[in-house]
Design an enzyme around this catalytic site. Structure first.
Site, PDB file in Angstrom:
ATOM      1  CG  ASP A  37      -1.951   1.073   1.222  1.00 29.60           C
ATOM      2  OD1 ASP A  37      -3.144   0.739   1.253  1.00 29.60           O
ATOM      3  OD2 ASP A  37      -1.567   2.258   1.184  1.00 29.60           O
ATOM      4  CG  ASP A  47      -2.913   3.493  -2.106  1.00 31.95           C
ATOM      5  OD1 ASP A  47      -3.886   2.739  -1.922  1.00 31.95           O
ATOM      6  OD2 ASP A  47      -2.316   4.076  -1.190  1.00 31.95           O
ATOM      7  CD  GLU A  48      -5.769  -1.609  -1.089  1.00 31.60           C
ATOM      8  OE1 GLU A  48      -5.484  -2.583  -0.374  1.00 31.60           O
ATOM      9  OE2 GLU A  48      -6.715  -0.854  -0.858  1.00 31.60           O
TER      10      GLU A  48
HETATM   11  P1  TTP Z   1      -5.150   4.973   1.506  1.00 30.99           P
HETATM   12  O1  TTP Z   1      -4.143   3.952   1.121  1.00 30.99           O
HETATM   13  O2  TTP Z   1      -6.219   4.585   2.465  1.00 30.99           O
HETATM   14  O3  TTP Z   1      -4.437   6.234   2.165  1.00 30.99           O
HETATM   15  P2  TTP Z   1      -3.049   6.905   1.819  1.00 30.99           P
HETATM   16  O4  TTP Z   1      -2.306   6.159   0.759  1.00 30.99           O
HETATM   17  O5  TTP Z   1      -3.271   8.346   1.518  1.00 30.99           O
HETATM   18  O6  TTP Z   1      -2.273   6.830   3.199  1.00 30.99           O
HETATM   19  P3  TTP Z   1      -1.633   5.554   3.905  1.00 30.99           P
HETATM   20  O7  TTP Z   1      -1.877   4.382   3.010  1.00 30.99           O
HETATM   21  O8  TTP Z   1      -0.177   5.897   4.042  1.00 30.99           O
HETATM   22  O9  TTP Z   1      -2.320   5.464   5.220  1.00 30.99           O
HETATM   23  O10 TTP Z   1      -5.864   5.538   0.225  1.00 30.99           O
HETATM   24  C1  TTP Z   1      -5.177   5.714  -1.020  1.00 30.99           C
HETATM   25  C2  TTP Z   1      -5.637   6.990  -1.693  1.00 30.99           C
HETATM   26  O11 TTP Z   1      -7.050   6.967  -1.912  1.00 30.99           O
HETATM   27  C3  TTP Z   1      -5.381   8.243  -0.872  1.00 30.99           C
HETATM   28  O12 TTP Z   1      -4.082   8.760  -1.109  1.00 30.99           O
HETATM   29  C4  TTP Z   1      -6.468   9.159  -1.333  1.00 30.99           C
HETATM   30  C5  TTP Z   1      -7.601   8.269  -1.719  1.00 30.99           C
HETATM   31  N1  TTP Z   1      -8.629   8.272  -0.675  1.00 30.99           N
HETATM   32  C6  TTP Z   1      -9.688   9.177  -0.771  1.00 30.99           C
HETATM   33  O13 TTP Z   1      -9.773   9.934  -1.739  1.00 30.99           O
HETATM   34  N2  TTP Z   1     -10.621   9.202   0.236  1.00 30.99           N
HETATM   35  C7  TTP Z   1     -10.561   8.396   1.336  1.00 30.99           C
HETATM   36  O14 TTP Z   1     -11.441   8.464   2.231  1.00 30.99           O
HETATM   37  C8  TTP Z   1      -9.477   7.465   1.426  1.00 30.99           C
HETATM   38  C9  TTP Z   1      -9.359   6.538   2.629  1.00 30.99           C
HETATM   39  C10 TTP Z   1      -8.538   7.443   0.411  1.00 30.99           C
HETATM   40 MG    MG Z   2      -2.064   4.101   0.884  1.00 32.23          MG
END
Ligand code: TTP
Ligand code: MG
Length: 354
Positions: free
Chosen positions: A8, A104-105
């Protein structure tokens, strides 16, 4: 032994903005809109912004109150998609067994890769850092559920490896919210029952869970609190399969009932196989026992078929290879390894082995 890697990206949207504009590096970057007084919510925030309490889903106005000096930026989706494709390309170069789970995963099945887990995790992180100038967090564990929890365990830039023996201790102190399928409502109901951690959830008898949450979700909580998750990866390359499974209302020790159920499940699977105009070469039997240990047995035929009798015989051949030392909780049949009707030229004389 199954080994699943979950990756991720860290603060993904914010990290891409920092990459495009290095002057933002280390600053509290908040993605959502340029004007923090506008309506709408935070998509994500850099780790520097999270220190002020800003997080995904929070109203922008609240984020502005918490972090008035934050750099607010609109969502630049095209740029994030570009980076998403680029990191997934790196993963596909490492293994064909990749499930793209979100922007992103991704999951990779690394069971067949000889490389040691820590080394492999470091190698992937290094490639992403060098080729894309981005950081990610990786978890490696025996299944998808545990790998995802592990990748979240030491964010950002983390690498967490959980071996099968470590699973109970790894899960025990975690909040039940970390379990997939436990949302705020279930969390609140569990809390009322005095259950906050996975360890506490594990101590609850299955009957109590079923009574409180119904049969399927109760069973699910019981399994998930033990780290049980046999969901397969959904990859482009994975040949399709058709499966049916059933959980008995009461654990079954009677061979007749097991045999009848297996025949019924096989019949349903074959019907579906015919509807999809497929023929299958491999039949897999899945049995979960009363203590939740789960086994599978597979049989591969000499050629792909869509007839009930040989496929049922194959399923029973699998059953014969299982020692029914305990009552059975769940029974399942899967057929896979497909060849379409147009695809194979099957000699009519060949007889499947049984
Ligand atoms: P995540 O992987 O949940 O968050 P992140 O990558 O920003 O942070 P981390 O993994 O380090 O905790 O989500 C991936 C992307 O999806 C995030 O950059 C933005 C988007 N997203 C939204 O637009 N709204 C949301 O509520 C969430 C959770 C994510
Ligand atoms: Mg993330």
């Amino acid at each position: 032994m199954r080994r699943i890697l979950h990756l991720d990206m860290d603060a993904f949207f914010a990290a891409v903005e920092e990459k495009l504009n290095p002057a933002l590096g280390g600053m509290p970057v908040i993605i959502g809109a340029r004007d923090p007084r506008s309506r709408g919510v935070v998509s994500t925030a850099s780790y520097a912004a999270r220190r002020y309490g800003v997080h995904s889903g929070m109203p922008l106005k609240t984020a502005f109150q918490l972090c008035p000096l934050g750099i607010f930026l609109p969502v630049n989706y095209d740029a994030y998609i570009r980076e998403s494709r680029a990191f997934k390309k790196i993963l596909h170069s490492i293994s064909p067994q990749v499930e793209e789970a979100g922007i992103d995963e991704a999951y990779i099945d690394i069971s067949e890769m000889p490389e040691e887990a820590t080394q492999l995790g470091r190698r992937i992180k290094e490639s992403i850092r060098q080729e894309l100038a981005l950081t990610c967090s990786i978890g490696i564990a025996p299944n998808k559920l545990l790998a995802k929890i592990a990748s979240d365990f030491q964010k950002p830039d983390g690498l967490t490896i959980v071996s099968a023996v470590e699973v109970p201790n790894f899960l025990a102190p975690l909040s039940v919210r970390k379990l997939i399928g436990v949302g705020p409502k279930s969390e609140a109901r569990l809390k009322k029952m005095g259950i906050a951690t996975v360890e506490q959830l594990r101590e609850v008898p299955i009957e109590t869970l079923v009574e409180a949450f119904g049969f399927s979700y109760g069973e699910y909580l019981y399994a998930i609190s033990r780290g049980i998750d046999d969901r397969p990866l959904i990859t482009h390359w994975e040949p399709k399969s058709i499966s049916r499974e059933t959980t008995f209302q009461r654990d079954v020790g009677d061979w007749q009932i097991i045999a009848r159920t297996l025949a019924e499940l096989t019949k349903e699977v074959v019907q579906e196989l015919k509807e999809q105009q497929q023929r299958a070469k491999t039949v897999t039997l899945k049995i979960r026992f009363a203590d939740f240990t789960t086994i599978t047995r597979a049989k591969t035929l000499e050629m792909p078929l869509d007839e009930e009798e040989p496929l049922r015989k194959a399923a029973f051949a699998c059953l014969k290879r299982v020692e029914l030392r305990q009552r059975v909780r769940l029974l399942g049949v899967r057929v896979g390894n497909f060849a379409t009707h147009e695809g194979t030229d099957t000699p009519a004389m060949m007889v499947p082995q049984n």
